[in-house]
Design an enzyme around this catalytic site. Structure first.
Site, PDB file in Angstrom:
ATOM      1  CB  SER A 291      -0.801   0.001   1.185  1.00 52.33           C
ATOM      2  OG  SER A 291      -1.992   0.864   1.110  1.00 52.33           O
ATOM      3  CG  ASP A 356      -5.211  -4.027  -4.056  1.00 51.46           C
ATOM      4  OD1 ASP A 356      -5.935  -2.681  -3.551  1.00 51.46           O
ATOM      5  OD2 ASP A 356      -4.119  -4.232  -3.589  1.00 51.46           O
ATOM      6  CG  HIS A 449      -5.360  -2.802  -0.216  1.00 55.13           C
ATOM      7  ND1 HIS A 449      -4.380  -2.489  -1.063  1.00 55.13           N
ATOM      8  CD2 HIS A 449      -4.853  -1.998   0.766  1.00 55.13           C
ATOM      9  CE1 HIS A 449      -3.431  -1.789  -0.834  1.00 55.13           C
ATOM     10  NE2 HIS A 449      -3.679  -1.328   0.573  1.00 55.13           N
TER      11      HIS A 449
END
Length: 474
Positions: A291, A356, A449
């Site tokens: 991320s 994602d 994610h």
């Protein structure tokens, strides 16, 4: 906002702290940026309404995040405490109540080695896959994703995992200062992998966005950008640059006097790498993150190149990012491809799992112009890999594919009940993560994610995708 920006040839900076309601509304009506206190731009006017609308949204979201930052932190603390209460008191409500009746209730310590973050409770695996060993094409990726997942934990948990479970050398855990936010909001840790006599690899893992950390979310939603002087071409995401250690008045000087109380991520990591690499000429290092952590990981070599740190770039074995957002425009991508990655033979693997949402942000459109670069390793829900220039559905929110993504999320939820039968108990998913997968039926990219699937794809996916040609020109 009142700072010297001579280090940047072109810029657009947003400041949610200095904004009034009518001033904010006015940006939707007028193209004049000069009188807007919350916008500092090298251009006095912005004629594109869509860009002004995105500036408006960015400021509003950041203001809302600032407003709810304390409630978010309290809610996050409460959820983590509850999950850890369950974990150390029998892993169930029944066990918790039984311990309570017996007067043997155990209170979790948030600084202990057994305390897990929200992310850690989604996927409690701590051991590396023993089948993937140094020399295997998947080894660096498998180690990187586990380090990226571990970066969300506290100091004691990280140290214990690295030393006791991975049998590696724990180098350090760091809280880095963000000068623009006025607090330490960037975290990373370092380890040294000497699992074989001929293997000496240092791993730098940047922490991603914690679900209840408003400051980290502000960095994500800050669509400020800079064009740097000194040879780096293109526009770079300002929020990520600030998290990496950009300074208000001097930008990225090559040398600074580090403040021990306010260490900056890039400088501290760079200096530590120089020290560690000097101990063994054959040592190499990799940088990783999930991320937001992935964005910081790929920007790190960009600043090394700006400072002409060629020795460090030559020893950079690879950059492994998981669910990484876009960090710059097309020109910056071309610069990274041709003058950083190709020039120094740096391998860059950008992993994207299924739907994602984060790799699809910020938008790659005419208003924002953010672009990915490098090779995308895209995996579907069966962990089958494709080498692509860009993940499918690159801007995510296209209405035409929402139903398809929801159906895919349903199959992912169904798979959570069958995957341990197919691949073994290491792939079993707990009730908490299954509950989180339900969110995918409404917002498919949220559960996709999580690090869980990224760990799975590095273990179950093929090895041949890591045998890539040198980076090509865009």
């Amino acid at each position: 906002m009142a700072c010297n920006k001579s280090f940047s040839s072109n810029y657009m900076l947003l400041d949610p702290n200095d904004v009034g309601f009518f001033d904010l509304i006015h940006i939707l009506i007028s193209n004049n940026l000069e009188k807007r206190k919350f916008v500092d731009s090298s251009d006095d006017k912005e004629d594109d309404f869509q860009r002004r609308w995105l500036i408006f949204l960015s400021i509003v979201v950041q203001k809302l995040l600032q407003f709810v930052s304390k409630p978010m932190a309290v809610i996050g603390w409460a959820i983590e405490m509850f999950l850890n209460f369950l974990s150390i008191n029998g892993c169930s409500l029944h066990g918790l109540l039984l311990n309570l009746l017996r007067g043997k209730i155990i209170v979790p310590d948030s600084n202990s080695e057994t305390f897990l973050s929200f992310i850690g409770n989604l996927d409690k695996r701590v051991k590396l896959d023993s089948r993937i060993k140094p020399g295997d094409g998947k080894y660096n990726a498998a180690l990187s994703v586990m380090a990226s997942k571990l970066s969300y934990e506290n100091h004691a948990c990280i140290k214990t995992t690295v030393q006791d479970h991975w049998k590696m050398e724990f180098v350090g855990f760091y809280d880095f200062w963000n000068e623009y936010q006025g607090k330490a909001t960037t975290q990373a840790f370092m380890l040294r992998d000497r699992s074989r006599a001929d293997h000496d690899t240092i791993v730098v893992a940047f922490r991603g966005t914690e679900p209840f950390d408003a400051d980290a979310w502000c960095s994500d939603f800050d669509i400020s950008w800079y064009e740097l002087e000194g040879g780096v071409n293109g526009k770079i995401h300002g929020g990520f640059m600030k998290a990496l250690g950009l300074q208000k008045n001097i930008g990225w000087p090559k040398k600074i006097e580090q403040d021990d109380k306010h260490p900056l991520a890039y400088y501290a990591v760079r200096d530590m790498l120089k020290k560690l690499l000097s101990e063994n000429d054959k040592a190499r290092y990799i940088i990783t993150g999930h991320s937001l952590g992935g964005a910081l990981a790929i920007l790190f070599p960009a600043i090394l190149a700006l400072h002409e740190e060629n020795k460090l770039l030559e020893k950079l074995e690879g950059v492994y990012t998981f669910g990484q957002p876009r960090v710059g425009d097309k020109e910056f991508g071309q610069y990274m491809e041709n003058e950083v990655l190709k020039e120094h033979n740096v391998r860059y693997f950008r992993f994207v799992y299924s739907n994602d949402m984060v790799p699809r942000l910020p938008y790659d459109d005419k208003a924002l112009m953010f672009k990915h670069f490098g090779t995308c390793l895209y995996y579907n829900r069966n962990y089958e890999a494709q080498i692509l220039p860009e993940e499918p559905n690159k801007n995510y929110f296209s209405p035409s594919v929402q139903i398809t993504m929801m159906v895919n999320a349903f199959y992912e939820l169904t798979r959570s009940f069958t995957i341990p039968n197919k691949y073994g108990p290491d792939y079993a998913e707990g009730y908490f993560f299954r509950l989180f997968r339900l969110s995918g039926l409404l917002m498919p990219g949220a559960s996709a994610h999580c690090p869980q699937d990224y760990v799975n794809l590095t273990r179950l996916g093929p090895s041949d995708v890591f045998v890539l040609p040198k980076p090509k020109q865009l």
